[in-house]
Design a protein around this motif. Sequence first.
Motif, PDB file in Angstrom:
ATOM      1  N   UNK A  22      -0.700  -0.124 -13.230  1.00 54.58           N
ATOM      2  CA  UNK A  22       0.843  -0.373 -12.782  1.00 54.58           C
ATOM      3  C   UNK A  22       1.493   0.677 -12.634  1.00 54.58           C
ATOM      4  N   UNK A  23       1.580   1.791 -13.578  1.00 54.30           N
ATOM      5  CA  UNK A  23       2.244   3.251 -13.474  1.00 54.30           C
ATOM      6  C   UNK A  23       1.712   4.008 -12.299  1.00 54.30           C
ATOM      7  N   UNK A  24       0.574   3.790 -12.123  1.00 51.60           N
ATOM      8  CA  UNK A  24      -0.070   4.618 -10.811  1.00 51.60           C
ATOM      9  C   UNK A  24       0.350   3.940  -9.908  1.00 51.60           C
ATOM     10  N   UNK A  25       0.374   2.650  -9.749  1.00 54.15           N
ATOM     11  CA  UNK A  25       0.818   1.860  -8.283  1.00 54.15           C
ATOM     12  C   UNK A  25       2.175   2.109  -8.152  1.00 54.15           C
ATOM     13  N   UNK A  26       3.116   2.055  -9.130  1.00 58.03           N
ATOM     14  CA  UNK A  26       4.411   2.731  -9.011  1.00 58.03           C
ATOM     15  C   UNK A  26       4.684   4.109  -8.479  1.00 58.03           C
ATOM     16  N   UNK A  27       3.766   4.915  -8.771  1.00 53.77           N
ATOM     17  CA  UNK A  27       3.842   6.471  -8.461  1.00 53.77           C
ATOM     18  C   UNK A  27       3.497   6.464  -6.923  1.00 53.77           C
ATOM     19  N   UNK A  28       2.319   5.737  -6.810  1.00 55.10           N
ATOM     20  CA  UNK A  28       1.720   5.884  -5.453  1.00 55.10           C
ATOM     21  C   UNK A  28       2.946   5.057  -4.404  1.00 55.10           C
ATOM     22  N   UNK A  29       3.436   3.920  -4.814  1.00 58.19           N
ATOM     23  CA  UNK A  29       4.535   3.428  -4.057  1.00 58.19           C
ATOM     24  C   UNK A  29       5.666   4.324  -3.518  1.00 58.19           C
ATOM     25  N   UNK A  30       6.216   4.923  -4.782  1.00 59.36           N
ATOM     26  CA  UNK A  30       7.229   5.901  -4.700  1.00 59.36           C
ATOM     27  C   UNK A  30       6.942   6.864  -3.779  1.00 59.36           C
ATOM     28  N   UNK A  31       5.670   7.448  -3.919  1.00 60.66           N
ATOM     29  CA  UNK A  31       5.193   8.660  -2.906  1.00 60.66           C
ATOM     30  C   UNK A  31       5.156   8.125  -1.743  1.00 60.66           C
ATOM     31  N   UNK A  32       4.606   6.804  -1.240  1.00 54.60           N
ATOM     32  CA  UNK A  32       4.517   6.476   0.211  1.00 54.60           C
ATOM     33  C   UNK A  32       5.948   6.322   0.607  1.00 54.60           C
ATOM     34  N   UNK A  33       6.769   5.503   0.005  1.00 51.82           N
ATOM     35  CA  UNK A  33       8.143   5.416   0.707  1.00 51.82           C
ATOM     36  C   UNK A  33       9.011   6.810   0.822  1.00 51.82           C
ATOM     37  N   UNK A  34       8.715   7.852  -0.140  1.00 51.72           N
ATOM     38  CA  UNK A  34       9.231   9.097   0.391  1.00 51.72           C
ATOM     39  C   UNK A  34       8.663   9.623   1.659  1.00 51.72           C
ATOM     40  N   UNK A  35       7.473   9.642   1.736  1.00 52.48           N
ATOM     41  CA  UNK A  35       6.504  10.166   2.793  1.00 52.48           C
ATOM     42  C   UNK A  35       7.002   9.493   4.203  1.00 52.48           C
ATOM     43  N   UNK A  36       7.313   8.011   3.981  1.00 46.62           N
ATOM     44  CA  UNK A  36       7.407   7.336   5.492  1.00 46.62           C
ATOM     45  C   UNK A  36       8.901   6.930   5.432  1.00 46.62           C
ATOM     46  N   UNK A  37       9.845   7.763   4.815  1.00 43.70           N
ATOM     47  CA  UNK A  37      11.075   7.636   4.765  1.00 43.70           C
ATOM     48  C   UNK A  37      11.897   7.499   6.150  1.00 43.70           C
ATOM     49  N   UNK A  38      11.409   7.821   7.204  1.00 44.51           N
ATOM     50  CA  UNK A  38      12.054   7.870   8.428  1.00 44.51           C
ATOM     51  C   UNK A  38      11.458   6.439   9.309  1.00 44.51           C
ATOM     52  N   UNK A  39      10.745   5.678   8.782  1.00 45.60           N
ATOM     53  CA  UNK A  39      10.277   4.601   9.240  1.00 45.60           C
ATOM     54  C   UNK A  39      11.527   3.285   9.326  1.00 45.60           C
ATOM     55  N   UNK A  40      11.518   2.967  10.577  1.00 41.22           N
ATOM     56  CA  UNK A  40      12.771   2.152  10.623  1.00 41.22           C
ATOM     57  C   UNK A  40      12.331   0.609  10.028  1.00 41.22           C
ATOM     58  N   UNK A  41      13.474   0.331   9.644  1.00 42.70           N
ATOM     59  CA  UNK A  41      13.734  -1.144   8.787  1.00 42.70           C
ATOM     60  C   UNK A  41      12.378  -1.241   7.883  1.00 42.70           C
ATOM     61  N   UNK A  42      12.119  -0.154   7.039  1.00 37.94           N
ATOM     62  CA  UNK A  42      10.807  -0.204   6.074  1.00 37.94           C
ATOM     63  C   UNK A  42      11.520  -0.815   4.848  1.00 37.94           C
ATOM     64  N   UNK A  43      10.604  -1.705   4.472  1.00 41.64           N
ATOM     65  CA  UNK A  43      10.877  -2.146   2.938  1.00 41.64           C
ATOM     66  C   UNK A  43       9.583  -2.359   2.594  1.00 41.64           C
ATOM     67  N   UNK A  44       9.593  -2.755   1.139  1.00 40.33           N
ATOM     68  CA  UNK A  44       8.051  -3.172   0.445  1.00 40.33           C
ATOM     69  C   UNK A  44       8.128  -4.113  -0.351  1.00 40.33           C
ATOM     70  N   UNK A  45       6.908  -4.688  -0.679  1.00 41.47           N
ATOM     71  CA  UNK A  45       6.973  -5.981  -1.433  1.00 41.47           C
ATOM     72  C   UNK A  45       5.654  -6.022  -2.172  1.00 41.47           C
ATOM     73  N   UNK A  46       5.736  -6.152  -3.552  1.00 43.96           N
ATOM     74  CA  UNK A  46       4.506  -6.053  -4.422  1.00 43.96           C
ATOM     75  C   UNK A  46       3.809  -7.428  -4.269  1.00 43.96           C
ATOM     76  N   UNK A  47       2.568  -7.307  -4.317  1.00 44.73           N
ATOM     77  CA  UNK A  47       1.808  -8.503  -4.153  1.00 44.73           C
ATOM     78  C   UNK A  47       0.114  -8.296  -4.542  1.00 44.73           C
TER      79      UNK A  47
END
Length: 125
Positions: free
Chosen positions: A5-30
């Motif tokens: 879970x901590x690795x998933x959270x770290x990877x998700x935070x990194x992805x959201x930072x990399x893709x910060x300029x994507x329009x209407x971006x949001x994430x959902x755990x599943x």
Amino acid sequence: MARATSQLDANLAHALELFTHVKAMHSRKMFGGAGIYSASVMFALVTGDGIYLKADDQTKAEFEAAGSSPFHYTPPSGKRPVTMNYWRLPDSAADDAEEAMGWAQKAIDAAQKAKPPAPRRGPRP
């Protein structure tokens, strides 16, 4: 489980930072991972193993040429592994937001093309 879970959270935070300029971006755990969306289309899948981007017939070759590999998993039934049309973000883009955004745009385009049409409303003929 906490480590995954901590690795998933770290990877998700990194992805959201990399893709910060994507329009209407949001994430959902599943399903033990997370999906990243641009508006209503999922263009990225994040797991404890890494960041995967939606591909289509045209972009698969580009992902392969960049040394990427597809996401696959073994279902709980234990039957043969399932391969999905999500490919690992190339290593060269992992710390390069500009390059990552280029890959993200390809993934968004692929996801938009693959999006099923909206259901029809009203009575059936």
